[in-house]
Design an enzyme around this catalytic site. Structure first.
Site, PDB file in Angstrom:
ATOM      1  N   ASP A  61       0.774  -1.322  -0.235  1.00  0.00           N
ATOM      2  CA  ASP A  61       0.098   0.014   0.176  1.00  0.00           C
ATOM      3  C   ASP A  61       0.032   1.249  -0.102  1.00  0.00           C
ATOM      4  OD1 ASP A  61      -1.787  -1.849   0.150  1.00  0.00           O
ATOM      5  OD2 ASP A  61      -2.678  -0.897   2.166  1.00  0.00           O
ATOM      6  N   ASP A  62       0.330   2.238  -0.082  1.00  0.00           N
ATOM      7  CA  ASP A  62       0.544   4.103  -0.062  1.00  0.00           C
ATOM      8  C   ASP A  62       1.764   4.206  -1.122  1.00  0.00           C
ATOM      9  OD1 ASP A  62      -1.276   3.422   1.903  1.00  0.00           O
ATOM     10  OD2 ASP A  62       0.207   3.978   3.282  1.00  0.00           O
ATOM     11  N   HIS A 112      -5.578   2.527  -4.066  1.00  0.00           N
ATOM     12  CA  HIS A 112      -5.930   2.777  -2.410  1.00  0.00           C
ATOM     13  C   HIS A 112      -6.527   3.812  -2.055  1.00  0.00           C
ATOM     14  CE1 HIS A 112      -4.753   2.115   1.879  1.00  0.00           C
ATOM     15  NE2 HIS A 112      -3.341   2.826   1.970  1.00  0.00           N
ATOM     16  N   HIS A 116      -5.331   9.856   0.484  1.00  0.00           N
ATOM     17  CA  HIS A 116      -4.417   9.272   1.480  1.00  0.00           C
ATOM     18  C   HIS A 116      -4.826  10.364   2.743  1.00  0.00           C
ATOM     19  CE1 HIS A 116      -3.822   5.942   4.476  1.00  0.00           C
ATOM     20  NE2 HIS A 116      -3.064   5.493   3.117  1.00  0.00           N
ATOM     21  N   HIS A 222       3.979  -2.124   2.976  1.00  0.00           N
ATOM     22  CA  HIS A 222       4.202  -0.547   2.495  1.00  0.00           C
ATOM     23  C   HIS A 222       5.290  -0.818   1.985  1.00  0.00           C
ATOM     24  CE1 HIS A 222       0.940  -0.604   5.850  1.00  0.00           C
ATOM     25  NE2 HIS A 222       0.310   0.287   5.078  1.00  0.00           N
TER      26      HIS A 222
HETATM   27 ZN    ZN Z   1      -2.269   3.498   3.036  1.00  0.00          ZN
END
Ligand code: ZN
Length: 262
Positions: A61-62, A112, A116, A222
């Protein structure tokens, strides 16, 4: 001219090692050009291991970030395909090429969030404006329209209560995303890289100790964290030696959902 290219030797893919191969070609005017390419043959990690039919979906993720290239190299070395739930956070800027590379190398590009920022959970429109923005970014880079998503904080998050004015937004969104043709995945193995640890060895341990007799494991990591990316090679080696296989998420993959808490 392709048919006139001469190669100095052949690669024996049954023998591990480094092969230096010179490719030479000449044209009718007598100009000659050579290039040398290094080919590395690795030992197949699954030799002698009985496949168990248990599947691991590595998810990151991210990102992407400066660490994603190294991660892609490791995945390529073991021919492991993974899933990247990408964002447009500042840390990702300048790394569009890594989204394209991941896509071209057979990984799944999941969505995602664009920002964020948890204020996306204010209402349905704020959520989908953000989701469609990251979908469009991925589309512009790869030409692929991704409908595979991961909610920021997971579908079980309670942080959304701070923004939604009591609307139980996760209960609404978990249904609404599917109504709009998306599918979402949470995870059933947390690597602990979101705050619990910064130790690569601990991340390897957290993941490999959680692998059991189930058929489907979705691992959360991540790729904006160097210490987490550094754990991936050992996780892969451990899992392959135990008969697990790796797949990227697709729209047909088994569902892994958390319980909704808001
Ligand atoms: Zn995240």
């Amino acid at each position: 001219m392709t048919g006139n290219i001469k190669t100095s030797k052949t690669v024996d893919t049954t023998k591990k090692g480094e092969y230096k191969i010179t490719y030479t070609v000449s044209d009718s005017a007598g100009n000659t050009k050579s290039v040398i390419r290094k080919v590395i043959v690795y030992e197949k990690m699954t030799t002698g291991v009985t496949p168990t039919g248990r599947t691991i979906y590595l998810t990151f993720d991210d990102g992407p970030s400066a660490h994603t290239a190294k991660l892609l190299d490791v995945l390529k070395k073991y021919d492991v395909k993974a899933t990247f739930f990408v964002t447009n956070q500042a840390i990702t800027h300048g790394h569009d090429d890594l989204i394209l590379r991941a896509y071209n190398e057979g990984h799944t590009i999941g969505l995602h969030t664009y920002t964020h920022n948890y204020n996306i959970y204010t209402n349905i429109d704020t959520y989908f404006n953000d989701l469609y923005a990251i979908q469009q970014k991925v589309q512009q880079i790869t030409g692929y329209t991704s409908t595979i998503i991961r909610f920021p904080g997971g579908s079980s998050n309670t942080v959304s209560r701070k923004y939604d004015g009591g609307a139980k937004i996760m209960s609404v969104l978990s249904k609404e995303v599917e109504a709009r043709g998306f599918r979402y995945w949470d995870w059933n193995i947390s690597s602990g890289d979101a705050g619990e640890t910064r130790s690569t060895a601990q991340i390897v341990k957290n993941v490999t100790k959680s692998l059991g007799n189930g058929s489907t494991y979705v691992v959360l990591q991540h790729d904006i964290k160097d210490f987490s990316v550094n754990a991936v090679e050992e996780i892969i080696q451990n899992a392959l030696a135990r008969g697990y296989s790796f797949k990227p998420l697709t729209m047909d993959s088994p569902t892994v959902h958390h319980g909704i808490n808001n």
